[in-house]
Design a protein around this motif. Structure first.
Motif, PDB file in Angstrom:
ATOM      1  N   PHE A   1     -15.958   3.715   9.140  1.00 47.55           N
ATOM      2  CA  PHE A   1     -15.505   2.320   9.223  1.00 47.55           C
ATOM      3  C   PHE A   1     -14.578   2.125  10.419  1.00 47.55           C
ATOM      4  CE2 PHE A   1     -16.074   1.787   4.364  1.00 47.55           C
ATOM      5  CZ  PHE A   1     -17.380   1.451   4.554  1.00 47.55           C
TER       6      PHE A   1
ATOM      7  N   MET B   1     -14.588  10.303   0.811  1.00 46.67           N
ATOM      8  CA  MET B   1     -13.812   9.161   1.297  1.00 46.67           C
ATOM      9  C   MET B   1     -13.324   9.313   2.750  1.00 46.67           C
ATOM     10  SD  MET B   1     -13.673   6.598  -0.602  1.00 46.67           S
ATOM     11  CE  MET B   1     -14.055   6.104  -2.272  1.00 46.67           C
TER      12      MET B   1
ATOM     13  N   GLY C   1      -9.164  14.092  -3.487  1.00 46.80           N
ATOM     14  CA  GLY C   1      -9.544  12.939  -2.693  1.00 46.80           C
ATOM     15  C   GLY C   1      -8.397  12.419  -1.845  1.00 46.80           C
TER      16      GLY C   1
ATOM     17  N   LEU D   1       0.810  -1.218   0.000  1.00 51.23           N
ATOM     18  CA  LEU D   1       0.000   0.000   0.000  1.00 51.23           C
ATOM     19  C   LEU D   1       0.848   1.275   0.000  1.00 51.23           C
ATOM     20  CD1 LEU D   1      -2.855  -0.989   2.448  1.00 51.23           C
ATOM     21  CD2 LEU D   1      -3.194  -0.047   0.173  1.00 51.23           C
TER      22      LEU D   1
ATOM     23  N   PRO E   1      -5.210   6.477   0.882  1.00 52.54           N
ATOM     24  CA  PRO E   1      -5.435   5.043   0.673  1.00 52.54           C
ATOM     25  C   PRO E   1      -4.724   4.171   1.708  1.00 52.54           C
ATOM     26  CG  PRO E   1      -4.815   6.096  -1.388  1.00 52.54           C
ATOM     27  CD  PRO E   1      -4.670   7.131  -0.325  1.00 52.54           C
TER      28      PRO E   1
ATOM     29  N   GLY F   1      -6.474   1.540   3.978  1.00 59.55           N
ATOM     30  CA  GLY F   1      -6.085   0.125   3.961  1.00 59.55           C
ATOM     31  C   GLY F   1      -5.750  -0.363   5.360  1.00 59.55           C
TER      32      GLY F   1
ATOM     33  N   MET G   1     -16.332   9.989  -4.190  1.00 62.85           N
ATOM     34  CA  MET G   1     -14.881  10.057  -3.995  1.00 62.85           C
ATOM     35  C   MET G   1     -14.477  11.180  -3.033  1.00 62.85           C
ATOM     36  SD  MET G   1     -12.934   7.805  -5.169  1.00 62.85           S
ATOM     37  CE  MET G   1     -13.446   6.265  -5.900  1.00 62.85           C
ATOM     38  N   THR G   2     -15.219  12.282  -3.090  1.00 67.47           N
ATOM     39  CA  THR G   2     -14.857  13.414  -2.221  1.00 67.47           C
ATOM     40  C   THR G   2     -15.225  13.149  -0.764  1.00 67.47           C
ATOM     41  OG1 THR G   2     -16.960  14.366  -2.854  1.00 67.47           O
ATOM     42  CG2 THR G   2     -15.025  15.218  -3.972  1.00 67.47           C
TER      43      THR G   2
ATOM     44  N   PHE H   1     -11.819  -2.592   2.919  1.00 70.51           N
ATOM     45  CA  PHE H   1     -11.066  -3.085   1.763  1.00 70.51           C
ATOM     46  C   PHE H   1     -11.713  -2.632   0.453  1.00 70.51           C
ATOM     47  CE2 PHE H   1      -9.321  -6.359   4.756  1.00 70.51           C
ATOM     48  CZ  PHE H   1      -7.998  -5.985   4.616  1.00 70.51           C
ATOM     49  N   VAL H   2     -13.044  -2.631   0.391  1.00 68.46           N
ATOM     50  CA  VAL H   2     -13.714  -2.225  -0.846  1.00 68.46           C
ATOM     51  C   VAL H   2     -13.454  -0.745  -1.131  1.00 68.46           C
ATOM     52  CG1 VAL H   2     -15.948  -1.921  -1.982  1.00 68.46           C
ATOM     53  CG2 VAL H   2     -15.501  -3.986  -0.663  1.00 68.46           C
ATOM     54  N   VAL H   3     -13.555   0.084  -0.080  1.00 63.53           N
ATOM     55  CA  VAL H   3     -13.386   1.523  -0.290  1.00 63.53           C
ATOM     56  C   VAL H   3     -11.928   1.833  -0.674  1.00 63.53           C
ATOM     57  CG1 VAL H   3     -12.716   2.731   1.842  1.00 63.53           C
ATOM     58  CG2 VAL H   3     -14.719   3.461   0.591  1.00 63.53           C
ATOM     59  N   THR H   4     -10.981   1.089  -0.092  1.00 59.64           N
ATOM     60  CA  THR H   4      -9.573   1.298  -0.457  1.00 59.64           C
ATOM     61  C   THR H   4      -9.367   0.935  -1.919  1.00 59.64           C
ATOM     62  OG1 THR H   4      -9.012   0.622   1.784  1.00 59.64           O
ATOM     63  CG2 THR H   4      -7.201   0.813   0.232  1.00 59.64           C
ATOM     64  N   ASP H   5      -9.962  -0.185  -2.344  1.00 53.29           N
ATOM     65  CA  ASP H   5      -9.816  -0.606  -3.731  1.00 53.29           C
ATOM     66  C   ASP H   5     -10.395   0.443  -4.675  1.00 53.29           C
ATOM     67  OD1 ASP H   5      -8.850  -2.812  -5.405  1.00 53.29           O
ATOM     68  OD2 ASP H   5     -10.919  -2.857  -6.108  1.00 53.29           O
ATOM     69  N   ARG H   6     -11.522   1.011  -4.286  1.00 58.69           N
ATOM     70  CA  ARG H   6     -12.120   2.060  -5.137  1.00 58.69           C
ATOM     71  C   ARG H   6     -11.192   3.264  -5.260  1.00 58.69           C
ATOM     72  NH1 ARG H   6     -17.763   4.254  -3.953  1.00 58.69           N
ATOM     73  NH2 ARG H   6     -17.245   5.481  -5.779  1.00 58.69           N
ATOM     74  N   MET H   7     -10.595   3.668  -4.138  1.00 58.12           N
ATOM     75  CA  MET H   7      -9.657   4.791  -4.187  1.00 58.12           C
ATOM     76  C   MET H   7      -8.489   4.486  -5.107  1.00 58.12           C
ATOM     77  SD  MET H   7      -8.928   6.194  -0.415  1.00 58.12           S
ATOM     78  CE  MET H   7     -10.169   5.871   0.789  1.00 58.12           C
ATOM     79  N   LEU H   8      -7.955   3.249  -4.975  1.00 53.09           N
ATOM     80  CA  LEU H   8      -6.750   2.907  -5.721  1.00 53.09           C
ATOM     81  C   LEU H   8      -7.044   2.731  -7.204  1.00 53.09           C
ATOM     82  CD1 LEU H   8      -5.154   0.532  -3.117  1.00 53.09           C
ATOM     83  CD2 LEU H   8      -4.336   2.772  -3.810  1.00 53.09           C
ATOM     84  N   GLN H   9      -8.276   2.328  -7.536  1.00 56.14           N
ATOM     85  CA  GLN H   9      -8.651   2.251  -8.953  1.00 56.14           C
ATOM     86  C   GLN H   9      -8.429   3.581  -9.646  1.00 56.14           C
ATOM     87  OE1 GLN H   9     -12.670   0.962  -9.411  1.00 56.14           O
ATOM     88  NE2 GLN H   9     -12.198  -1.132  -8.811  1.00 56.14           N
ATOM     89  N   MET H  10      -8.698   4.664  -8.914  1.00 55.40           N
ATOM     90  CA  MET H  10      -8.536   5.985  -9.512  1.00 55.40           C
ATOM     91  C   MET H  10      -7.070   6.305  -9.780  1.00 55.40           C
ATOM     92  SD  MET H  10     -11.507   8.181  -8.048  1.00 55.40           S
ATOM     93  CE  MET H  10     -10.349   9.489  -7.861  1.00 55.40           C
TER      94      MET H  10
ATOM     95  N   LEU I   1      -0.354   8.842  -1.487  1.00 52.93           N
ATOM     96  CA  LEU I   1      -0.947   7.583  -1.028  1.00 52.93           C
ATOM     97  C   LEU I   1      -1.342   7.619   0.447  1.00 52.93           C
ATOM     98  CD1 LEU I   1       1.242   4.923  -2.858  1.00 52.93           C
ATOM     99  CD2 LEU I   1      -1.198   5.281  -3.139  1.00 52.93           C
TER     100      LEU I   1
ATOM    101  N   ARG J   1      -9.225  15.917  -9.529  1.00 55.29           N
ATOM    102  CA  ARG J   1     -10.145  15.217  -8.627  1.00 55.29           C
ATOM    103  C   ARG J   1      -9.368  14.316  -7.668  1.00 55.29           C
ATOM    104  NH1 ARG J   1     -14.197  17.535  -7.333  1.00 55.29           N
ATOM    105  NH2 ARG J   1     -16.017  16.244  -6.880  1.00 55.29           N
TER     106      ARG J   1
ATOM    107  N   ALA K   1      -6.867  -8.133   2.166  1.00 54.83           N
ATOM    108  CA  ALA K   1      -8.234  -8.656   2.202  1.00 54.83           C
ATOM    109  C   ALA K   1      -8.221 -10.180   2.279  1.00 54.83           C
ATOM    110  CB  ALA K   1      -8.997  -8.186   0.965  1.00 54.83           C
TER     111      ALA K   1
ATOM    112  N   ARG L   1      -2.650  -1.576  -5.095  1.00 54.02           N
ATOM    113  CA  ARG L   1      -3.888  -2.350  -5.243  1.00 54.02           C
ATOM    114  C   ARG L   1      -3.672  -3.807  -4.878  1.00 54.02           C
ATOM    115  NH1 ARG L   1      -7.985  -2.146 -10.274  1.00 54.02           N
ATOM    116  NH2 ARG L   1      -9.646  -3.021  -8.994  1.00 54.02           N
TER     117      ARG L   1
ATOM    118  N   ASN M   1      -3.551  -4.164  -1.148  1.00 59.22           N
ATOM    119  CA  ASN M   1      -4.881  -4.153  -0.545  1.00 59.22           C
ATOM    120  C   ASN M   1      -5.556  -5.519  -0.678  1.00 59.22           C
ATOM    121  OD1 ASN M   1      -7.140  -2.743   0.649  1.00 59.22           O
ATOM    122  ND2 ASN M   1      -8.119  -2.874  -1.364  1.00 59.22           N
TER     123      ASN M   1
ATOM    124  N   ALA N   1     -19.501   1.330   0.988  1.00 58.83           N
ATOM    125  CA  ALA N   1     -18.272   1.588   0.245  1.00 58.83           C
ATOM    126  C   ALA N   1     -18.539   1.874  -1.225  1.00 58.83           C
ATOM    127  CB  ALA N   1     -17.326   0.394   0.383  1.00 58.83           C
TER     128      ALA N   1
END
Lengths: 287, 103
Positions: free
Chosen positions: A90, A83, B101, A23, B32, B36, A80-81, B79-88, B29, B97, A37, A30, A33, A75
């Motif tokens: 969480f 987060m 974030g 990370l 994220p 994570g 995005m803003t 984990f899902v929200v971290t993955d979404r952030m990292l996708q960007m 980072l 943007r 998981a 990714r 992460n 989630a």
């Protein structure tokens, strides 16, 4: 506990180390992460396999399904803003869960000592009781503190620092009460003491975060994240569980360090962020 | 070696490992990584499952089930929200943007 279970726990703990390592780099983040998981999922499946007669399994599975649905829904829906406040939420529920687990363990220790007619500290040792008190208190602090940060960032309340006369006194007084209750948890534990400690923690967490200005809130979220990590580590000691101890400690240490990095990136000190408003409104302009 | 000392050793070494593995993180980072790490402490779910599966007290079971729901939200959502952030970060860069974030 069978050897293969302990070795699998060790592999999961290493997975968390690799996850954090991944990370911290843009190319590997990714994957890191996903490793985290996977390690967490394997760790959580283990008790169903190795516990001799796990009770309440159907109820536990339903609770997990409810949690998965809630977590994935939240989630996926979040913008995005938004987060940082989602992370805060969480983090808060995680801290709350740790506090509740510690209360159940306290109840378990007391039941065993009652049935055997011995002192609770003979059942588990004074340090375990101290770790239980720590988990209950800091977990509650993390829960209420995170909810307040969520409310601040989500504009459910003012993002300006909230300060009232006597706040430092209330702050110190509550910390003192928490210490007294923790000592009581070790010397003459009861579930009632644990619940009161939990309530004091909730109030203390709110007081800790109210004076923080809106722009500084992400750093406080990171700090509360580290708090929850340490809480989970203490919970790992209480339950004698390696994954909880290592995972929680990793998050506690790296979270504390990350908090310092974030504060440095903003040119602020953590003490100034937390207590600046008490000394005369240095964070007033930040919101 | 005394049992408590073994746990203390694991704790102290984990502190150093935790600091060491993230010491070179880049500032983009930070968020994220925080997210994570937040997901990782969701492993308290394991503790909640064990505590609930071993208790017989009805009230404790109810509290345990609440803890399981909360911990699962922490872990899975994290984990899902971290993955979404990292996708960007990995997808096409949308710098303006993204930076907002990640800040």
């Amino acid at each position: 506990m069978a050897t293969w279970v302990q070795v699998t726990y060790l592999i999961c703990a290493v997975g968390f180390i690799l996850a954090l390592k991944g990370l911290s780099g843009p190319k590997t983040a990714r994957t890191g992460n996903l490793i985290g998981a996977a390690a967490a999922t394997v760790a959580c499946l283990l008790p169903f396999i190795y516990l001799d007669h796990p009770r309440h399994v159907p109820l536990i599975l339903v609770a997990i399904l409810v949690g998965v649905a809630g977590g994935v829904f939240g989630a996926q829906r979040v913008q995005m803003t938004q987060m940082p406040q989602m992370v805060a939420l969480f983090n808060g529920v995680g801290g709350g869960a740790a506090a509740l687990v510690a209360l159940i363990e306290l109840n378990g220790i007391l039941t065993i000592s009652d049935n055997a007619g011995v002192d609770p500290s003979d059942v588990s040792g004074w340090f375990t009781l101290a770790a239980t008190a720590f988990t209950v208190f800091v977990g509650s602090v993390s829960f209420s503190g995170s909810l307040i940060t969520f409310a601040k960032l989500q504009d459910l309340m003012t993002s300006r620092p909230v300060v009232f006369p006597g706040l430092p006194v209330a702050f110190g007084g509550m910390l003192l009460v928490a210490v007294v209750l923790s000592v009581l948890t070790v010397s003459g534990p009861s579930v009632l003491v644990g619940i009161v400690l939990c309530l004091v923690g909730l109030a203390f967490g709110a007081l800790l975060v109210l004076p923080v200005g809106g722009a500084d809130v992400p750093i406080v979220i990171s700090l509360l994240n580290a708090f929850t990590g340490l809480t989970v580590a203490a919970g790992g000691y209480v339950l004698s569980n390696l994954v909880l101890l290592v995972g929680g400690t990793l998050v506690g240490a790296s979270g504390t360090f990350l908090t310092l990095l974030m504060a440095r990136a903003m040119g602020r000190s953590v003490a100034n962020i937390l207590f600046g408003a008490l000394k005369g409104g240095s964070t007033l302009g930040a919101g | 070696m005394n049992d408590g000392v073994v746990w203390l050793t694991i704790f102290v070494l984990s502190v150093f490992v935790g600091i060491e593995v993230i010491s070179k993180v880049s500032s983009t980072l930070h968020t994220p990584l925080m997210s994570g790490a937040n997901a990782i402490h969701g492993v308290i779910l394991l503790g909640a499952i064990i505590a609930t599966a071993e208790t017989t007290n009805g009230f404790a079971v109810a509290v345990g089930l609440v803890a399981i729901v909360l911990a699962t939200i922490n872990m899975v959502g994290g984990f899902v929200v971290t993955d979404r952030m990292l996708q960007m970060f990995t997808r096409k860069k949308k710098p303006a943007r993204n930076e907002e974030g990640a800040a």
